[in-house]
Write a protein that holds these residues in place. Structure first.
Motif, short mmCIF file in Angstrom:
data_model
loop_
_atom_site.label_atom_id
_atom_site.label_comp_id
_atom_site.label_asym_id
_atom_site.label_seq_id
_atom_site.Cartn_x
_atom_site.Cartn_y
_atom_site.Cartn_z
N ASN A 34 0.85 -1.19 0.00
CA ASN A 34 0.00 0.00 0.00
C ASN A 34 0.88 1.24 0.00
O ASN A 34 2.02 1.20 0.46
CB ASN A 34 -0.88 0.04 1.26
N SER A 36 1.15 5.26 1.38
CA SER A 36 0.68 5.97 2.58
C SER A 36 -0.60 6.75 2.32
O SER A 36 -1.34 7.06 3.24
CB SER A 36 1.76 6.90 3.11
N THR A 37 -0.89 7.05 1.05
CA THR A 37 -2.08 7.84 0.73
C THR A 37 -3.28 6.99 0.33
O THR A 37 -4.33 7.54 -0.01
CB THR A 37 -1.77 8.84 -0.40
N ASN A 38 -3.15 5.64 0.36
CA ASN A 38 -4.32 4.79 0.11
C ASN A 38 -5.36 5.01 1.20
O ASN A 38 -5.03 5.04 2.39
CB ASN A 38 -3.95 3.32 0.07
N GLN A 39 -6.63 5.15 0.80
CA GLN A 39 -7.72 5.30 1.76
C GLN A 39 -8.10 3.93 2.33
O GLN A 39 -7.94 2.91 1.68
CB GLN A 39 -8.92 5.95 1.10
N GLN A 89 -16.40 3.81 4.13
CA GLN A 89 -15.18 4.61 4.18
C GLN A 89 -15.00 5.10 5.60
O GLN A 89 -15.92 5.68 6.19
CB GLN A 89 -15.26 5.79 3.23
N ASN A 91 -13.34 7.68 8.20
CA ASN A 91 -12.88 9.07 8.15
C ASN A 91 -12.36 9.51 9.50
O ASN A 91 -12.71 8.95 10.53
CB ASN A 91 -14.03 9.99 7.73
N SER A 99 -11.85 14.03 6.56
CA SER A 99 -10.74 13.55 5.77
C SER A 99 -10.72 12.03 5.85
O SER A 99 -10.92 11.46 6.92
CB SER A 99 -9.45 14.14 6.34
N LEU A 102 -6.27 7.12 6.20
CA LEU A 102 -5.28 6.66 5.24
C LEU A 102 -4.41 5.56 5.85
O LEU A 102 -4.35 5.41 7.07
CB LEU A 102 -4.37 7.81 4.80
N SER A 104 -1.36 5.64 6.09
CA SER A 104 -0.37 6.31 6.93
C SER A 104 -0.87 6.61 8.34
O SER A 104 -0.08 6.96 9.22
CB SER A 104 0.11 7.60 6.26
N ASP A 105 -2.19 6.47 8.58
CA ASP A 105 -2.73 6.69 9.92
C ASP A 105 -2.54 5.48 10.83
O ASP A 105 -2.82 5.54 12.02
CB ASP A 105 -4.21 7.05 9.84
#
Length: 125
Positions: A34, A36-39, A89, A91, A99, A102, A104-105
């Motif tokens: 993945n 880092s910006t993949n949701q 999704q 958020n 937002s 991601l 990266s979270d």
């Protein structure tokens, strides 16, 4: 997002209104493959959401992070289902606008544990 996982989900449908609840647990998070910006999405809702802009609403009722330095960098705060979709999704809160959660979270070091309970209610086709 991979790692040691446990996933539990249930739903109730009354007419065309669906309420789904989920519990997710991911330990020793593996984000390989993945960016880092993949949701982050949870797929597999039993019915697609109706094609209207206000078809879904949801909330995260429990978020808990344990481990070396709190597993989530930015924990999810609410969820949504887009029209015609069977994915939820996740958020996170921002100061002025929602937002997407991601990859990266999540932190990927050993010992991190991400726990999330959430539910979403939406109108199905």
């Amino acid at each position: 997002v991979g790692g040691t996982q446990q996933r539990v989900g249930n739903y109730i449908k009354v007419g065309n209104v669906v309420t789904a609840t989920f519990y997710l647990f991911i330990a020793n998070t593996d984000t390989s493959g993945n960016t880092s910006t993949n949701q982050v999405y949870v797929s597999g809702l039993p019915f697609a959401a109706k094609n209207v802009s206000s078809a879904a609403s949801g909330y995260v009722n429990t978020t808990r992070s344990t481990g070396t330095f709190g597993a989530f960098i930015n924990a999810p705060t609410h969820v949504r289902v887009s029209p015609n979709d069977t994915q939820v999704q996740l958020n996170k809160a921002r100061t002025t606008v929602e937002s997407p959660l991601l990859v990266s979270d999540f932190t990927s070091s050993s010992g991190n544990r991400n726990h999330v309970n959430f539910s979403v209610t939406y109108i199905a086709e």
